[in-house]
Design a protein around this motif. Structure first.
Motif, short mmCIF file in Angstrom:
data_model
loop_
_atom_site.label_atom_id
_atom_site.label_comp_id
_atom_site.label_asym_id
_atom_site.label_seq_id
_atom_site.Cartn_x
_atom_site.Cartn_y
_atom_site.Cartn_z
N SER A 125 7.59 -5.82 -6.98
CA SER A 125 9.03 -6.07 -6.87
C SER A 125 9.50 -7.21 -7.76
CB SER A 125 9.42 -6.37 -5.42
OG SER A 125 9.08 -7.69 -5.04
N ARG A 126 8.58 -7.99 -8.31
CA ARG A 126 8.94 -9.03 -9.28
C ARG A 126 9.31 -8.41 -10.63
NH1 ARG A 126 4.40 -12.21 -10.70
NH2 ARG A 126 5.93 -13.45 -11.85
N TRP A 127 8.79 -7.20 -10.88
CA TRP A 127 8.94 -6.58 -12.20
C TRP A 127 9.96 -5.46 -12.23
CZ3 TRP A 127 6.47 -9.36 -15.71
CH2 TRP A 127 5.38 -10.14 -15.30
N VAL A 128 10.14 -4.76 -11.11
CA VAL A 128 11.11 -3.67 -11.03
C VAL A 128 11.83 -3.74 -9.69
CG1 VAL A 128 9.82 -2.10 -12.55
CG2 VAL A 128 9.41 -2.06 -10.09
N ALA A 129 13.05 -3.21 -9.65
CA ALA A 129 13.78 -3.09 -8.40
C ALA A 129 13.29 -1.84 -7.68
CB ALA A 129 15.28 -3.02 -8.66
N LEU A 130 12.65 -2.02 -6.55
CA LEU A 130 12.11 -0.89 -5.79
C LEU A 130 13.23 -0.19 -5.03
CD1 LEU A 130 8.88 -2.66 -4.52
CD2 LEU A 130 9.10 -1.04 -6.42
N ALA A 131 13.04 1.12 -4.78
CA ALA A 131 14.11 1.91 -4.18
C ALA A 131 13.52 2.98 -3.26
CB ALA A 131 14.96 2.56 -5.28
N PRO A 132 14.33 3.49 -2.34
CA PRO A 132 13.86 4.59 -1.49
C PRO A 132 13.38 5.77 -2.33
CG PRO A 132 15.94 3.73 -0.67
CD PRO A 132 15.70 3.08 -2.00
N GLY A 133 12.25 6.32 -1.93
CA GLY A 133 11.65 7.42 -2.67
C GLY A 133 10.53 7.00 -3.59
N ASP A 134 10.39 5.70 -3.81
CA ASP A 134 9.28 5.23 -4.65
C ASP A 134 7.96 5.34 -3.90
OD1 ASP A 134 11.00 4.65 -6.71
OD2 ASP A 134 11.04 2.49 -6.34
N LEU A 135 6.91 5.73 -4.61
CA LEU A 135 5.55 5.77 -4.08
C LEU A 135 4.70 4.72 -4.79
CD1 LEU A 135 4.72 9.61 -4.00
CD2 LEU A 135 5.72 8.21 -2.17
N LEU A 136 3.72 4.22 -4.07
CA LEU A 136 2.75 3.30 -4.64
C LEU A 136 1.35 3.75 -4.24
CD1 LEU A 136 2.07 0.65 -6.11
CD2 LEU A 136 2.41 -0.54 -3.95
N LEU A 137 0.52 4.09 -5.24
CA LEU A 137 -0.88 4.39 -5.01
C LEU A 137 -1.65 3.09 -5.22
CD1 LEU A 137 0.41 7.21 -5.55
CD2 LEU A 137 -1.81 7.91 -6.48
N THR A 138 -2.46 2.72 -4.23
CA THR A 138 -2.92 1.34 -4.12
C THR A 138 -4.34 1.08 -4.59
OG1 THR A 138 -3.51 1.76 -1.80
CG2 THR A 138 -1.32 0.88 -2.23
N GLY A 139 -4.92 1.96 -5.38
CA GLY A 139 -6.25 1.72 -5.92
C GLY A 139 -7.32 2.51 -5.19
N THR A 140 -8.50 2.56 -5.80
CA THR A 140 -9.57 3.42 -5.28
C THR A 140 -10.88 2.66 -5.10
OG1 THR A 140 -10.58 5.61 -5.61
CG2 THR A 140 -10.47 4.17 -7.54
N PRO A 141 -11.67 3.04 -4.10
CA PRO A 141 -13.03 2.48 -3.99
C PRO A 141 -13.91 2.97 -5.13
CG PRO A 141 -12.33 3.55 -1.93
CD PRO A 141 -11.36 3.96 -3.00
#
Length: 227
Positions: free
Chosen positions: A184-200
């Protein structure tokens, strides 16, 4: 409203456990968010914090549909990940406030043309064609955030029944709250946005005919077949 010169594209949606569907706006991914995976890719997680890249929303594969093996690669690889679905807007958030944006969670796959990614790294080029190609993001059913603990839970991926990846959300370098706040420091987040959080760790190659089943304890599953 102005007339459109071509038909407006359909907006991708994901199934939810509450019956309706979740409209997807943008798809962000965080790289190297598990130390063991960073090391297996030849990086030092203590020196190199996670970073962000994107996939188009058109990359989604939903409702356990088959996934086409992409052209232009001989090294398609799997990465199972926690998916965070945002239901509210926010920018420049604190870690304390970040989880307030979350509508729900799911399980997804970040499919990667690993040979193209390696070439892009070597040449210092963007990863778009290695990460953001058609059908590169199979995602399962989303569940509401209430009752989900995004800080712990076993993460697994099986290919044709064989265990390929095994880890825990507790192994993340950046927590979900920290990741949302940083993005959120880099882009304005909005409803409908997805975030994939990395993999083992344990990422590996896929072939046509492989059946993938990913799961995260307390969250759900994702299923697809490579064709």
């Amino acid at each position: 409203m102005q007339d459109l010169v071509i038909p407006a594209p359909d907006r991708p949606t994901l199934p939810t456990s509450v019956g309706g569907r979740f409209p997807v706006r943008r798809v962000y991914c965080v790289g190297r968010n598990y130390a063991a995976h960073a090391r297996e890719m030849g990086h030092d997680p203590d020196r190199e914090p996670p970073f962000f890249f994107t996939k188009p929303s058109s990359a989604l594969v939903t409702d356990a549909a088959d996934t086409a093996y992409p052209p232009g690669t001989d090294q398609l690889e799997h990465e199972v990940e926690l998916v965070v679905a945002l239901g509210r807007s926010g920018h420049d958030l604190s870690v304390t406030d970040a989880l307030g944006l979350v509508w729900g969670y799911g399980v997804g796959l970040d499919l990667t043309r690993r040979d193209l990614q390696a070439e892009a790294k070597r040449l210092g080029r963007p990863w778009d064609l290695a990460k953001g190609f058609d059908a590169s993001a199979p995602i399962g059913t989303l569940v509401p955030a209430a009752g989900v603990d995004p800080t712990s839970g076993a993460v697994e991926l099986r290919v044709d029944g064989d265990l390929r990846q095994s880890g825990d959300l507790a192994d993340q370098i950046w927590s979900v709250a920290e990741t949302i706040a940083e993005l959120s420091r880099w882009v304005a987040l909005a409803p409908g946005d997805l975030l994939l959080t990395g993999t083992p760790d344990g990422v590996g190659p896929l072939q046509r005919g492989d059946v993938l089943d990913g799961s995260i304890a307390g969250v759900g599953t994702v299923h697809t077949r490579i064709v």
